[in-house]
Design an enzyme around this catalytic site. Structure first.
Site, mmCIF file in Angstrom:
data_model
loop_
_atom_site.group_PDB
_atom_site.id
_atom_site.type_symbol
_atom_site.label_atom_id
_atom_site.label_comp_id
_atom_site.label_asym_id
_atom_site.label_seq_id
_atom_site.Cartn_x
_atom_site.Cartn_y
_atom_site.Cartn_z
ATOM 1 N N HIS B 275 0.866 -1.177 0.000
ATOM 2 C CA HIS B 275 0.000 0.000 0.000
ATOM 3 C C HIS B 275 0.897 1.219 0.000
ATOM 4 O O HIS B 275 1.988 1.201 0.566
ATOM 5 C CB HIS B 275 -0.903 0.000 1.249
ATOM 6 N N GLU B 328 -7.347 -5.203 0.310
ATOM 7 C CA GLU B 328 -7.974 -6.017 -0.744
ATOM 8 C C GLU B 328 -8.015 -7.501 -0.405
ATOM 9 O O GLU B 328 -8.940 -8.208 -0.789
ATOM 10 C CB GLU B 328 -7.174 -5.898 -2.044
#
Lengths: 393, 393
Positions: B275, B328
């Site tokens: 991320h 996710e």
């Protein structure tokens, strides 16, 4: 500001002035505005000179393709873009439904219809397609915007859409799509100048919106829909119809001085005067005054009288304050004399500005980097404990 | 950068880093992300703690109204918002048309339908209405997004829309609008945790888009439509379905190591890992792993095995590089086990994020200033003369 979020690995966060004023957020080769000089340009060419001398297609080609086309290429580009003026059936079918929302707000209807059109013609994420294909999409959508707008307008009037005449250039076609009649040449040329003058104007809020959305890799439709939304904001779009409304309220020359004097004295804003960037004559209003006087008849001469009176009043009541006529003032007269209804003034601006937006989208996609600034958190300091006994309910 | 445009009266322009990285563009009291600490919060409260302990309505109220509600207020807010789950007829009528565009792209369809809904319910420019009214609009539209989304999905499946059950909370209602059945409680609670965890996440590109559009004074619908467009960009939205696809491709435990090893060795990105902000465990993935293991059965245990293997492979092939599981990875497992179809994963994210977007819109409107940075012109220097003999054509 306190508690500025810090990006890991980056240096100290830079606290920008409110509204990012004075912050250079991107590089562009599309054009620029030099407010102090009263000058703006497209790819280095004086925009008012382009409006005086060129057709919509010539300048559109300059902005989207990067170069002024020669006569052969212009003919080709005119034919190519004229052929694109056909709405997909799924969109054409829904325009009357979208236009039936009351009260009719053509810019909102355009936002919905462009969103739908983007899906129907299958626009792909900008970073997933070659630059060439993105430019084709940009041109296609720019060609469709007038068809959508006039389809919406006519549907709202209970009229059938007019099939586009592929023999006409963009500006003449714009009027023909409105009325169904072959347009008067002088009107078409007057509107063409207005459209060229409003294709782009540096880094405004809608263009910036289009770039932020594009920077996520979204499709051209998403970026355009965001830009249309931003343009609909009262602090951005301006509204050429407001200046015309002022003219109507004044009604006749003898009332101009008193009306304007009272407005300014009571601190109300005079519509059509002043601009955030230009601190001298707005170059667009200089040309549009000329155009208005050529085609706008008595209304244009009345507008000129009101302009003179307003500048006198401003000089009298606010001496030393530089306040000049902006693009709104004569734009309304020009569009009105060409038969464009008032509610379609800002949408007409959106139509020409689509050229600038789509050029910005292509440019952003070609040198992309996600635009993602920080916010400084200034609320109650974390971690804040939940109130004692706080429970799910 | 050269030729930086200078705002008249302002000092020298500030040239920002590309993408405005590290630039603080606004103040906010809604929440913040502390990437190094693996912590994010809403109005000071640890967001994962809120997800563990609170209902969607409690956290929604916190974000949009600024305070955690007490039980009485929660009940009231739940009733108020449940009553808002009815689409205006003009929108309901057009959902099947919007959903009939092929291929079905629910986020694009949502963009069109929200634009239409905003017009139909008559949203006004944000600066023309009291803060109270804007907040009511925000809540109404947030309540409608699930109805729109599931209406679109079902229409595309050839199914009639399901009338909302006003007895259900947001999360349970989300599932009921999808299937028409009263949802399993554990599934509803699992999805509720996911929805709470994704309501807001600092200043991302879609939230920034919403603020830029709001700053022009446009209506809440314009800002939301722009945000949905930005979220649809591959560099922003993420896609919980991609991580699930990786699990499918691996298929069984014995193939995990080889599959992942080859992916990483060939330089491909591992979906569900890494991320931009978190350089430690993404706090959302930690909680979603727990949730997945509670409700996701064998698929969740398989996902955990794959996660462990992926971290081993990354450690082996990219030692020293900190790469952690992101939101996710388990989000897909959680949504899948609750019966949400894959194509609705990102739209589900859009649904909860509407809470954060609308809060940002209200905040921007309450302390507004037009967001309008500059661009540095780097094209051919003006004034550039038109080519000799260049003529209108």
């Amino acid at each position: 500001m306190t508690n500025a979020t810090q990006l890991p690995g980056a240096g100290q966060p830079i606290v920008a002035p409110p509204g990012l004023e004075g912050v250079v957020a991107a590089e562009t080769s599309i054009g620029d505005v030099r407010g102090e000089e009263g000058f703006f340009h497209y790819r280095g060419y004086n925009a008012t000179e382009l409006a005086r001398l060129c057709s919509f297609e010539q300048v559109w080609h300059l902005i989207i393709e990067g170069e002024l086309p020669d006569p052969d290429r212009t003919r080709e580009f005119r034919q190519e873009t004229a052929r694109l003026r056909t709405l997909p059936e799924q969109v054409a079918k829904l325009l009357p439904e979208i236009a039936s929302v009351e009260p009719f707000a053509p810019l909102e209807a355009l936002r919905t219809a462009v969103s739908l059109t983007a899906s129907v013609i299958g626009l792909k994420p900008v970073l997933d397609i070659p630059a060439e294909e993105l430019r084709s999409q940009a041109i296609r959508v720019s060609a469709l915007v007038p068809v959508i707008l006039m389809g919406l307008y006519r549907a709202h009037q209970g009229l059938e859409p007019v099939p586009a005449d592929p023999e006409l250039g963009y500006a003449a076609s714009y009027l023909q799509l409105l009325t169904g009649e072959p347009p008067n040449e002088a009107h078409a040329r007057a509107v063409e100048k207005y459209l060229i003058l409003t294709m782009d104007h540096g880094f405004n809020a809608s263009t910036f919106t289009a770039r932020v959305i594009t920077s996520t890799g979204a499709d051209l439709g998403s970026a355009l829909v965001g830009a249309i939304g931003a343009l609909s904001g009262p602090l951005h779009g301006g509204a050429p119809s407001r200046a015309l409304q002022t003219l109507d309220e004044i009604g006749e020359r003898s009332r101009a001085y008193d009306y304007l004097h009272q407005k300014v004295e009571s601190g109300e804003r005079l519509m059509g005067f002043g601009h955030r960037i230009y601190k001298t004559d707005d170059p667009r209003s200089v040309l549009l005054r000329e155009v208005a006087l050529e085609t706008g008849g008595e209304q244009a001469r009345f507008a000129e009288y009101v302009e003179q009176t307003a500048l006198e009043v401003l000089h009298e009541l606010k001496p030393g304050r530089r306040l000049y006529t902006n693009v709104e003032f004569y734009a309304g007269v020009v569009m009105n004399s060409a038969g464009i209804p008032r509610e379609m003034f800002t949408p007409t601006f959106a139509s020409s500005r689509t050229v600038g937006w789509t050029a910005a989208i292509c440019e952003q996609a070609s040198h992309n980097r996600l635009i993602r600034p920080l916010a400084a958190y200034v609320g109650p300091p974390p971690p804040r404990p939940l109130p004692e006994g706080y429970a799910y309910c």
